[in-house]
Design an enzyme around this catalytic site. Structure first.
Site, PDB file in Angstrom:
ATOM      1  N   ALA A  59       0.888  -1.140   0.046  1.00 12.45           N
ATOM      2  CA  ALA A  59       0.118  -0.027   0.008  1.00 12.45           C
ATOM      3  C   ALA A  59       0.853   1.128  -0.035  1.00 12.45           C
ATOM      4  O   ALA A  59       2.091   1.126   0.432  1.00 12.45           O
ATOM      5  CB  ALA A  59      -1.006   0.071   1.203  1.00 12.45           C
ATOM      6  N   ASP A  60       0.387   2.179  -0.490  1.00 11.77           N
ATOM      7  CA  ASP A  60       0.993   3.586  -0.488  1.00 11.77           C
ATOM      8  C   ASP A  60      -0.120   4.681  -0.346  1.00 11.77           C
ATOM      9  O   ASP A  60      -0.941   4.701  -0.941  1.00 11.77           O
ATOM     10  CB  ASP A  60       1.758   3.933  -1.653  1.00 11.77           C
ATOM     11  CG  ASP A  60       2.369   5.158  -1.643  1.00 11.77           C
ATOM     12  OD1 ASP A  60       3.635   5.020  -0.770  1.00 11.77           O
ATOM     13  OD2 ASP A  60       2.282   6.208  -2.063  1.00 11.77           O
ATOM     14  N   THR A  61       0.086   5.756   0.803  1.00 16.81           N
ATOM     15  CA  THR A  61      -1.254   6.606   1.040  1.00 16.81           C
ATOM     16  C   THR A  61      -0.181   8.010   0.656  1.00 16.81           C
ATOM     17  O   THR A  61       0.997   8.159   0.911  1.00 16.81           O
ATOM     18  CB  THR A  61      -1.184   6.616   2.849  1.00 16.81           C
ATOM     19  OG1 THR A  61      -1.694   5.100   2.956  1.00 16.81           O
ATOM     20  CG2 THR A  61      -2.237   7.507   3.031  1.00 16.81           C
TER      21      THR A  61
END
Length: 187
Positions: free
Chosen positions: A69-71
């Site tokens: 994931a990447d935010t």
């Protein structure tokens, strides 16, 4: 156990690890160094998915599911990544003061040659904060590892965030509601 396939969470984020535990998933954490740069011209949703996919492609898991994931935090088209230092954190938090911004999390699920990515977006509205409050927050919560320089699960989220439109867990860094549905389809 809800899913029989072994799961790897490719994230050092304690928040993502906590969220997977709360989802009832058994997993192990494995990390790979990945360059998180991205091509110019991508919008925040595309950036979050692009980086998430880069992280996933660093793994060669045949019998395990890898979740990456990447935010990204964006305000008025500007991307607010992790702060470089105290001054940078102060500048970011001042931008968020009294305004609305969006949090995008791109998620990739991969097993063997099968790869699926998606993203979620949440609007976050913050009240106006003083310079003293910003300094208090930075001194006490050290938000240097967080996109946008804040954590919704800590003081900032409890005292400054007035409203959230969308997934709370997305703002923490992993849209668990969508992830659960996508894992069910993926397996």
């Amino acid at each position: 156990m809800l899913f029989n396939t072994p799961i790897i969470l490719a994230s050092k984020s304690p928040r993502r690890q906590e969220l997977l535990k709360l989802m009832g998933l058994n997993f192990k954490v494995e990390l790979k160094d990945v360059d998180e740069s991205y091509p110019e011209g991508l919008n925040p949703a595309e950036i979050s998915v692009y980086i998430s996919e880069k992280k996933a492609k660093a793994f060669k898991a045949e019998n395990e599911i890898v979740i990456t994931a990447d935010t990204i935090v964006a305000i008025d088209g500007e991307i607010l990544g992790k702060p470089n230092d105290r001054l940078h954190a102060q500048q970011m938090l001042q931008k968020l003061s009294g305004s609305a911004h969006e949090v995008y999390t791109g998620v990739t699920i991969v097993k063997g040659s099968k790869l699926y990515s998606f993203y979620d977006v949440t609007e976050v509205i913050c009240r106006v904060v003083t310079s003293e409050e910003i300094d208090f927050y930075i001194d006490n919560f050290k938000p240097y590892d967080k996109a946008g320089s804040y954590g919704v699960q800590d003081w900032w989220g409890n005292v400054v965030v007035e409203k959230i439109n969308g997934s709370y867990t997305n703002v923490m860094g992993l849209p668990t509601e969508k992830l659960y549905k996508e894992l069910q389809k993926f397996i």
